[in-house]
Design an enzyme around this catalytic site. Sequence first.
Site, short mmCIF file in Angstrom:
data_model
loop_
_atom_site.label_atom_id
_atom_site.label_comp_id
_atom_site.label_asym_id
_atom_site.label_seq_id
_atom_site.Cartn_x
_atom_site.Cartn_y
_atom_site.Cartn_z
N CYS A 187 -72.10 86.97 76.05
CA CYS A 187 -71.64 87.25 77.42
C CYS A 187 -72.73 87.90 78.25
O CYS A 187 -72.86 87.64 79.44
CB CYS A 187 -70.44 88.17 77.38
N HIS B 211 -93.21 90.30 65.36
CA HIS B 211 -92.36 91.44 65.76
C HIS B 211 -91.07 91.54 64.93
O HIS B 211 -90.31 92.49 65.09
CB HIS B 211 -92.06 91.42 67.26
N THR C 30 -107.76 82.42 75.09
CA THR C 30 -108.48 83.45 74.35
C THR C 30 -107.55 84.15 73.38
O THR C 30 -106.45 84.55 73.74
CB THR C 30 -109.08 84.48 75.34
N SER D 18 -93.09 85.07 63.11
CA SER D 18 -93.30 85.90 64.30
C SER D 18 -93.47 87.36 63.89
O SER D 18 -92.65 87.91 63.16
CB SER D 18 -92.09 85.75 65.23
N ASN E 298 -80.74 83.96 61.68
CA ASN E 298 -80.95 85.22 62.39
C ASN E 298 -79.66 85.98 62.68
O ASN E 298 -79.70 87.19 62.88
CB ASN E 298 -81.72 84.99 63.69
C1 LIG Z 1 -86.74 85.83 66.83
C2 LIG Z 1 -86.60 84.43 66.36
C3 LIG Z 1 -87.30 83.38 66.95
C4 LIG Z 1 -88.16 83.59 68.18
O1 LIG Z 1 -89.32 84.29 67.89
P1 LIG Z 1 -90.16 84.95 69.10
O2 LIG Z 1 -91.40 85.44 68.46
O3 LIG Z 1 -89.31 86.04 69.64
O4 LIG Z 1 -90.41 83.84 70.07
C5 LIG Z 1 -87.17 82.12 66.43
N1 LIG Z 1 -86.39 81.89 65.36
C6 LIG Z 1 -85.70 82.87 64.75
C7 LIG Z 1 -84.88 82.55 63.55
C8 LIG Z 1 -85.78 84.17 65.23
O5 LIG Z 1 -85.08 85.13 64.63
#
Ligand SMILES: *Cc1c(COP(=O)(O)O)cnc(C)c1O
Length: 396
Positions: free
Chosen positions: A323, A200, A236, A198, A150
């Site tokens: 930070c 988003h 749910t 995920s 990430n």
């Molecule tokens: C964003 C991210 C997560 C966490 O996902 P969420 O849906 O925000 O809990 C886990 N692993 C990586 C590599 C991510 O970039």
Amino acid sequence: MIYADNAATTKMSKAVIAEMLPYMEEVYGNPSSLYAFGQEAKEALEEARADIAACIGAEPKEIIFTSGGSEADNQAIFSAAHLGAKKGKKHIISTAFEHHAVLHTLEKLKKEGFEIELLDVHKNGIVTAEEVKEAIREDTCLVTIMYANNEIGTIEPIKEIGAVCREKGVLFHTDAVQAAGHLKINVKEQNIDMLSLSAHKFHGPKGIGVLYAKKGIILENLINGGGQERGKRAGTENLPAIKGMAKALKDACSNIDQYSARLTPLRDRLIEGLNKIPYSELNGDREKRLPGNVNFCFEGIEGESLLLLLDDKGICASSGSACTSGSLDPSHVLLAIGRPHEVAHGSLRLSIGEDITEKEIDYIITAVSEVIAYLRSISPFWRDLENGKRPHVFAE
Ligand SMILES: *Cc1c(COP(=O)(O)O)cnc(C)c1O
């Protein structure tokens, strides 16, 4: 404003929002209710499950909906660890540069008596299947290695690591949160037993994700209650979000080649431009990286100051150092690839999205160059570097 922080989260697409609305306004029944109105919701739920399964080469039964990537990581890792412990296997292999959703889960397991082995990551941000193979022991119950990082965007050899795990009979989980919707995934072809994603991170809604677990793997519940998700995840179902996620993933997967073809040259233009800044270096492999990820270390710079001044210029970006979250430690990812503390503090991640233009890329290059020149001009640390009182880390 130029949004260059898509690794943190993405904007929901209009098509995704349109997909979700009917499940708030009209089909709002509970999928567990037996009357036809509830069953309509249930059908929509199962359709989303099948769509998502098809996008990653899985079967619908192998898909569990979770509250996001963090929960999926937790559930996968706890499940595999406790399954292993029943057979007396308590050794887990991972890497030093995983997301905290993985690393902090592993720390908990360490307190339970598991032995956690974090493999070193090479300077280019990649671990090899050979290294995983060498680390696997008789008592290894799980290998968990992320698909794409990430922070520095590097892509790991997932298929090869999966093959090694198959050969040795060890479960393989991958945190594919940065990969899903951005890179092609096929869990069968890539020998993946468990995978987290995920919504988003690929233009879907926040607070919804998926754990894929290969048929036959017995999952452990993190959330106890009703019998949703075949008894493996109570609560749910968030149907609007699930439908939004399915739409976002379908759209991303059907567009993945065009996405990459459009974004990669823009990414490379940004890398070329920032490379001209003296005493800077790209973090992570030049080629094996996400199409939207650019991450640099600059000597003599504090990441926070850089971000604030870029914000003034209308650019949203991110820095590895944490930070803002109350810790002065530099990014564990940059330390894992061997960056010394003083340059790890001066890092910048720009994660661009498909809407960005060449003009905006050039604006970012100019803005970052100007801000760095300014910050160095007022930095006593930089003066020491220039006077030769401290050695430079990077070549000019
Ligand atoms: C964003 C991210 C997560 C966490 O996902 P969420 O849906 O925000 O809990 C886990 N692993 C990586 C590599 C991510 O970039």
